[in-house]
Write an enzyme that holds these catalytic residues in place. Structure first.
Site, PDB file in Angstrom:
ATOM      1  N   ASN A   1       0.849  -1.201   0.000  1.00  0.00           N
ATOM      2  CA  ASN A   1       0.000   0.000   0.000  1.00  0.00           C
ATOM      3  C   ASN A   1       0.883   1.249   0.000  1.00  0.00           C
ATOM      4  OD1 ASN A   1       0.587   0.811   2.837  1.00  0.00           O
ATOM      5  ND2 ASN A   1      -0.346  -1.186   3.242  1.00  0.00           N
TER       6      ASN A   1
ATOM      7  N   ASP B   1      -4.087  -6.357   4.849  1.00  0.00           N
ATOM      8  CA  ASP B   1      -5.090  -7.236   5.456  1.00  0.00           C
ATOM      9  C   ASP B   1      -5.037  -8.633   4.847  1.00  0.00           C
ATOM     10  OD1 ASP B   1      -6.204  -5.495   7.327  1.00  0.00           O
ATOM     11  OD2 ASP B   1      -7.340  -4.458   5.767  1.00  0.00           O
TER      12      ASP B   1
ATOM     13  N   LYS C   1       9.314 -16.560 -11.000  1.00  0.00           N
ATOM     14  CA  LYS C   1       8.588 -15.403 -11.532  1.00  0.00           C
ATOM     15  C   LYS C   1       7.447 -15.890 -12.442  1.00  0.00           C
ATOM     16  CE  LYS C   1       9.298 -11.387 -14.377  1.00  0.00           C
ATOM     17  NZ  LYS C   1      10.073 -10.901 -15.496  1.00  0.00           N
TER      18      LYS C   1
ATOM     19  N   PRO D   1      -2.952 -12.174   9.967  1.00  0.00           N
ATOM     20  CA  PRO D   1      -3.260 -12.000  11.386  1.00  0.00           C
ATOM     21  C   PRO D   1      -3.368 -10.511  11.718  1.00  0.00           C
ATOM     22  CG  PRO D   1      -0.975 -12.689  11.082  1.00  0.00           C
ATOM     23  CD  PRO D   1      -1.639 -12.765   9.739  1.00  0.00           C
TER      24      PRO D   1
ATOM     25  N   ILE E   1      -2.329  -7.813  13.958  1.00  0.00           N
ATOM     26  CA  ILE E   1      -1.233  -7.617  14.928  1.00  0.00           C
ATOM     27  C   ILE E   1      -1.749  -6.898  16.175  1.00  0.00           C
ATOM     28  CG2 ILE E   1       1.024  -6.521  15.265  1.00  0.00           C
ATOM     29  CD1 ILE E   1       1.287  -6.694  12.131  1.00  0.00           C
TER      30      ILE E   1
ATOM     31  N   LYS F   1     -13.384   0.156  15.859  1.00  0.00           N
ATOM     32  CA  LYS F   1     -12.071  -0.499  15.992  1.00  0.00           C
ATOM     33  C   LYS F   1     -11.556  -0.389  17.425  1.00  0.00           C
ATOM     34  CE  LYS F   1     -10.730  -0.047  11.224  1.00  0.00           C
ATOM     35  NZ  LYS F   1     -10.133   0.746  10.187  1.00  0.00           N
TER      36      LYS F   1
HETATM   37  O1  PMT Z   1       2.980   6.040   6.505  1.00  0.00           O
HETATM   38  P1  PMT Z   1       2.379   7.352   6.040  1.00  0.00           P
HETATM   39  O2  PMT Z   1       2.524   7.564   4.555  1.00  0.00           O
HETATM   40  O3  PMT Z   1       2.893   8.522   6.844  1.00  0.00           O
HETATM   41  O4  PMT Z   1       0.785   7.276   6.289  1.00  0.00           O
HETATM   42  C1  PMT Z   1       0.297   7.210   7.596  1.00  0.00           C
HETATM   43  C2  PMT Z   1      -0.907   6.266   7.717  1.00  0.00           C
HETATM   44  C3  PMT Z   1      -2.085   6.828   6.957  1.00  0.00           C
HETATM   45  C4  PMT Z   1      -0.538   4.872   7.180  1.00  0.00           C
HETATM   46  C5  PMT Z   1      -1.215   6.157   9.266  1.00  0.00           C
HETATM   47  O5  PMT Z   1      -1.527   7.420   9.774  1.00  0.00           O
HETATM   48  C6  PMT Z   1      -2.359   5.196   9.529  1.00  0.00           C
HETATM   49  O6  PMT Z   1      -3.521   5.531   9.488  1.00  0.00           O
HETATM   50  N1  PMT Z   1      -2.006   3.913   9.846  1.00  0.00           N
HETATM   51  C7  PMT Z   1      -2.991   2.829  10.021  1.00  0.00           C
HETATM   52  C8  PMT Z   1      -3.467   2.389   8.671  1.00  0.00           C
HETATM   53  C9  PMT Z   1      -4.359   1.202   8.718  1.00  0.00           C
HETATM   54  O7  PMT Z   1      -3.957   0.195   8.194  1.00  0.00           O
HETATM   55  O8  PMT Z   1      -5.477   1.297   9.393  1.00  0.00           O
HETATM   56  P2  PMT Z   1      -6.529   0.088   9.539  1.00  0.00           P
HETATM   57  O9  PMT Z   1      -7.800   0.774   9.799  1.00  0.00           O
HETATM   58  O10 PMT Z   1      -6.488  -0.845   8.390  1.00  0.00           O
HETATM   59  O11 PMT Z   1      -6.024  -0.698  10.812  1.00  0.00           O
HETATM   60  C10 PMT Z   1      -6.414  -0.336  12.123  1.00  0.00           C
HETATM   61  C11 PMT Z   1      -5.280  -0.574  13.090  1.00  0.00           C
HETATM   62  O12 PMT Z   1      -4.993  -1.977  13.153  1.00  0.00           O
HETATM   63  C12 PMT Z   1      -3.982   0.096  12.738  1.00  0.00           C
HETATM   64  O13 PMT Z   1      -3.403   0.533  13.947  1.00  0.00           O
HETATM   65  C13 PMT Z   1      -3.138  -1.011  12.111  1.00  0.00           C
HETATM   66  O14 PMT Z   1      -1.736  -0.824  12.343  1.00  0.00           O
HETATM   67  C14 PMT Z   1      -3.632  -2.231  12.849  1.00  0.00           C
HETATM   68  N2  PMT Z   1      -3.607  -3.471  12.057  1.00  0.00           N
HETATM   69  C15 PMT Z   1      -4.366  -3.618  10.932  1.00  0.00           C
HETATM   70  C16 PMT Z   1      -4.377  -4.818  10.251  1.00  0.00           C
HETATM   71  C17 PMT Z   1      -3.552  -5.862  10.722  1.00  0.00           C
HETATM   72  N3  PMT Z   1      -3.509  -7.019  10.088  1.00  0.00           N
HETATM   73  N4  PMT Z   1      -2.802  -5.702  11.809  1.00  0.00           N
HETATM   74  C18 PMT Z   1      -2.815  -4.527  12.484  1.00  0.00           C
HETATM   75  O15 PMT Z   1      -2.114  -4.381  13.494  1.00  0.00           O
END
Ligand code: PMT
Length: 400
Positions: free
Chosen positions: A212, A281, A291, A307, A309, A339
């Protein structure tokens, strides 16, 4: 900006057009109760007069290394000892090069070599000078030696070009100084903070992956702010093009599974967990060993859920103070709230993403939610927002 009051701040001005912004900066600092002295290089005096800075600071401006009027003719030592904090604004490419190599051939560079105070820099220069390998090497060297670097910002430059190299605005710099002078009082000092940052990469074959747009800028800014607040910082990062902030222990991983495994292991020693990483995700159910060849018109990939995290860490370590980030394109608060509950978090930081927002940019906009509290932080640099986030975590922790 209460933390600025009565602080002794030395503003060092080197020769760049952004020197005009330093007048406003000195005005803001003085208005907020700081004691400000100014030291200018010879070329800075070509852009702006010492008289102007004398008028706004209320103090004589220092320009000469060998000044018979200074205490025992040791002006650099006197000023180096006087300052609680030094800010070089603007810091030119040439001045950064001098600092990086310990050259002390004028008053300002001698002060920087002789001081025990924290030295902050606000670089300002043409975008190609900033991007030049020599400047980038000096920038990284200065960071590893503990200099605190603010900016530069991207945008239109005095030379008519557009890119990275603009000095931050006076108010932004004043806010950053105020935050850094306040930081040591926070409940974060002495705590161990684990931060995930950047994207993950999910391999499809040896040369391709799913990922991403995360640049890691937000997470690295949070790591820097937590370190400046006196925390032990462990940064668990996906692949990014950023240097590790000074004094931070960094672990590099690639995939969500690697980040998951390492986070569960590192969380054992942490007091606070901040998940800024944009974790993929899904990952391909099958990773091709060779390849993939273009043998068919379409290619179907089956994806498996990775998973979570943050979910697993918060459930495995119920005493850990867990902060999640929520990147949302719509219904920001509603999704963030969900969340916060589902992942069993102490705090969630929601940021709007998409349409040139959040990912990759130097700025962001945050809504911080916790049990019984909500703070809206309007658009600002990720560095400033990170400092405010660390202070908010600290306040919530302190009041528990
Ligand atoms: O890196 P930059 O370019 O500066 O951009 C910053 C950002 C937009 C990436 C950052 O500010 C941000 O929002 N990070 C979280 C992005 C995200 O994946 O959000 P989410 O809504 O999908 O996940 C929610 C939370 O669960 C997050 O804290 C994420 O780290 C965590 N997560 C999600 C999926 C997963 N499999 N494991 C996780 O720990």
């Amino acid at each position: 900006m209460a933390h600025i009051k009565n602080k002794q701040i030395l503003i060092g001005i080197s020769g760049g057009i952004a020197a005009y912004k330093s007048v406003e900066l000195v005005r803001i600092l003085v208005r907020n109760g700081a004691r400000v002295k100014v030291c200018m290089t010879r070329s800075a005096c070509e852009f702006i007069t010492p008289l102007t800075l004398q008028a706004v600071s209320g103090n004589r401006v220092h320009t000469e290394l060998l000044d018979p009027d200074a205490e025992a003719a040791m002006g650099h030592i006197e000023l180096a000892r006087w300052a609680d904090l030094i800010l070089l604004a603007p810091a030119t490419a040439n001045f950064m090069a001098k600092l990086a190599h310990g050259i002390a051939d004028d008053l300002l560079s001698s002060i920087c070599l002789a001081t025990a105070a924290p030295v902050h820099l606000a670089p300002a220069m043409n975008r190609l000078m900033w991007a030049n390998q020599a400047t980038q090497a000096n920038y990284k060297l200065l960071q590893t030696r503990g200099f605190v670097i603010h900016g530069p910002a991207e945008g239109e430059q005095a030379c008519g070009e557009t890119g990275a190299g603009r000095m931050l605005e006076a108010q932004q710099l004043a806010d950053l100084l105020a935050a850094s002078l306040a930081e040591k009082n926070t409940a974060i000092a002495g705590k161990t903070v684990l931060i995930t940052a950047g994207p993950t990469r999910e391999a499809i074959d040896p040369v391709r992956f799913i990922s991403n747009r995360s640049s890691g800028k937000m997470g690295y800014a949070v790591a820097k702010a937590a370190k400046a607040a006196g925390a032990e910082v462990i940064l668990l990062s996906g692949p990014v093009a950023l240097e590790s902030p000074a004094g931070v222990k960094r672990y590099l991983v690639e995939s969500a599974k690697e980040m998951h495994q390492k986070a569960l292991q590192l969380a054992r020693q942490a007091d606070i967990f901040i998940a800024t990483a944009a974790v993929s995700d899904y990952s391909p159910a099958h990773v091709y060993e060779q390849k993939i060849k273009k043998s068919t018109d379409t290619l179907t990939l089956q994806l498996h859920y990775n998973p979570d995290i943050l979910f697993d860490v918060s459930h495995a370590y119920p005493d850990l103070f867990c902060v999640g980030f929520a990147a949302e394109t719509q219904d920001l608060l509603k999704h963030a709230e969900a969340k916060l509950q589902r992942k069993k978090l102490d705090m969630i930081v929601a940021n709007p993403v998409g349409k040139n927002k959040g990912f990759e940019k130097d700025t962001n906009q945050l809504e911080i939610l916790w049990q019984g509290g909500h703070l809206s932080l309007p658009e600002n640099t990720k560095e400033k927002l990170a400092i405010d986030l660390i202070q908010t975590i600290s306040r919530v922790l302190y009041s528990e």
